[in-house]
Design an enzyme around this catalytic site. Structure first.
Site, PDB file in Angstrom:
ATOM      1  N   LYS A  60      16.512 -17.153  -4.604  1.00  0.00           N
ATOM      2  CA  LYS A  60      17.152 -18.475  -4.631  1.00  0.00           C
ATOM      3  C   LYS A  60      16.464 -19.434  -3.681  1.00  0.00           C
ATOM      4  CE  LYS A  60      21.511 -16.039  -5.002  1.00  0.00           C
ATOM      5  NZ  LYS A  60      22.679 -15.740  -4.158  1.00  0.00           N
ATOM      6  N   ARG A 114       7.857  -4.394   4.316  1.00  0.00           N
ATOM      7  CA  ARG A 114       6.603  -4.471   3.553  1.00  0.00           C
ATOM      8  C   ARG A 114       6.572  -5.869   2.938  1.00  0.00           C
ATOM      9  NH1 ARG A 114       4.031  -0.226  -0.648  1.00  0.00           N
ATOM     10  NH2 ARG A 114       3.527   0.696   1.370  1.00  0.00           N
ATOM     11  N   ARG A 142       6.163   6.015  -1.987  1.00  0.00           N
ATOM     12  CA  ARG A 142       6.070   6.910  -0.832  1.00  0.00           C
ATOM     13  C   ARG A 142       6.681   6.312   0.432  1.00  0.00           C
ATOM     14  NH1 ARG A 142       2.280   8.042  -4.510  1.00  0.00           N
ATOM     15  NH2 ARG A 142       2.384   5.794  -4.662  1.00  0.00           N
ATOM     16  N   THR A 143       6.297   5.082   0.764  1.00  0.00           N
ATOM     17  CA  THR A 143       6.679   4.546   2.077  1.00  0.00           C
ATOM     18  C   THR A 143       8.185   4.304   2.154  1.00  0.00           C
ATOM     19  OG1 THR A 143       4.517   3.485   2.071  1.00  0.00           O
ATOM     20  CG2 THR A 143       6.047   2.829   3.802  1.00  0.00           C
ATOM     21  N   HIS A 195      -1.469  -1.116   7.624  1.00  0.00           N
ATOM     22  CA  HIS A 195      -0.470  -0.142   7.160  1.00  0.00           C
ATOM     23  C   HIS A 195      -0.468   0.974   8.220  1.00  0.00           C
ATOM     24  CE1 HIS A 195       2.168   2.060   4.696  1.00  0.00           C
ATOM     25  NE2 HIS A 195       1.520   2.072   3.545  1.00  0.00           N
TER      26      HIS A 195
HETATM   27  N1   CP Z   1       0.642   4.868   0.418  1.00  0.00           N
HETATM   28  C1   CP Z   1       1.601   3.994   0.101  1.00  0.00           C
HETATM   29  O1   CP Z   1       1.812   3.025   0.839  1.00  0.00           O
HETATM   30  O2   CP Z   1       2.293   4.262  -1.049  1.00  0.00           O
HETATM   31  P1   CP Z   1       3.495   3.377  -1.620  1.00  0.00           P
HETATM   32  O3   CP Z   1       2.917   2.036  -2.019  1.00  0.00           O
HETATM   33  O4   CP Z   1       4.056   4.142  -2.776  1.00  0.00           O
HETATM   34  O5   CP Z   1       4.496   3.198  -0.511  1.00  0.00           O
END
Ligand code: CP
Length: 312
Positions: A86, A108, A58-59, A136
């Protein structure tokens, strides 16, 4: 009001006015995604790097779509295809990306604080797309947008967050985001999944799921994050589902207009029954739709788009 934040790192550092401005901007951005031609030139010439060290559906996808709908150039890097394999450090990787002059880095990372470290080190805007078990913020913003859209306002609502609270950056960001916007937040889960001192975030908790859900306006279910658990925190998935799973039977004791949310990915039949996830109270896919709008708003606000995003 001018949006002053260069980076989006966590919900603590956003004021109520800034959150409201992001949500108002996201409401306008959502309309762009409903047009036959879903693209405006607002961020033409801007470059967005999506730097994902953990899996994401999603993100990552919604940031990529958001950048493209605003005409920014976007590119993805993952840990397994970068020179991290590496032995290159995060900081060296970021400095090398900085040398190519991107405007925004969306990151992320499994380590809490990685986006904050990048924000102190490199010049592009940094957006935290999830750091370890810490934060998040863009998920919390899209959750706030989805609740506001369905309920009119967030203030005064009761929000129950159920499940693996300890390992959830979504829960932590939502405790902060929802209380900041005037909601009451109650957490429920096994003792082993409720972090010590969570009350300092202004929320309450119970071990009894029924107590949390019966008069809540919103029920947010969380996935058990086995990948982050160092030892088994409950006897079996079957027993967990029995005590903390959201089933149609449990829904009978909730408000008639309750909203069911989940940040995804879902473990069907564990924390949520398939017929609840797909049922009439579920707004789980609305959350995903609004994820694009919120991320368009954030890219627009931090990348300093000067054109009118509604009409250009
Ligand atoms: N909600 C969420 O962060 O989903 P993903 O891990 O698929 O990005």
């Amino acid at each position: 009001m001018q949006f002053q934040k260069k980076n989006i790192l966590d919900m603590e550092s956003l004021s109520v006015d800034e959150i409201s401005m992001i949500l108002d901007t996201a409401d306008r951005m959502k309309e762009i995604s409903q047009r036959p031609v879903k693209k405006v030139p607002t961020l033409r010439g801007k470059t967005v790097v999506l730097f994902f060290y953990e899996p994401s559906t999603r993100t990552r996808t919604s940031f990529d779509i958001a950048a493209k709908r605003l005409s920014a150039d976007s590119l993805s890097i993952s840990a397994s295809t970068s020179s991290m394999v590496k032995g290159e450090t995060l900081i060296d990787t970021a400095r090398n990306l900085e040398a190519m002059n991107p405007d925004v880095i969306v990151i992320r990372h499994p380590s809490a604080g990685a986006p904050h470290m990048l924000a102190r080190t490199v010049s592009p805007s940094i957006i935290n797309a999830g750091d370890g078990m810490h934060a998040h913020p863009t998920q919390s913003l899209l959750d706030l947008m989805t609740v506001r859209e369905n309920k009119g306002e967030v203030k005064g609502l009761r929000v129950a967050i159920i499940g693996d609270i300890s390992h959830s950056r979504v829960a932590r960001s939502n405790c902060i985001g929802f209380t900041k916007m005037g909601a009451e937040v109650i957490l429920a889960g096994p003792q082993t999944m409720i972090p010590k001192g969570i009350e300092t975030l202004g929320v309450s908790f119970t071990l009894n799921m029924e107590d949390a859900i019966y008069d809540s306006d919103v029920i947010m279910m969380l996935r058990i994050q086995k990948e982050r658990q160092k030892s088994f925190l409950f006897p079996s998935e079957r027993e967990y589902a029995k005590v903390y799973g959201l089933t149609r039977k449990r829904l009978e004791s909730t408000k008639d207009d309750v909203l069911i949310m989940h940040p995804g990915p879902i473990n069907r039949g564990v924390e949520i029954a398939p017929d609840v996830a797909d049922g009439p109270y579920s707004i789980i896919l609305n959350q995903v739709t609004n994820g694009v709008a919120v991320r368009m708003a954030l890219l627009y606000l931090v990348a300093g788009g000067t054109r009118n995003a509604d009409t250009d």
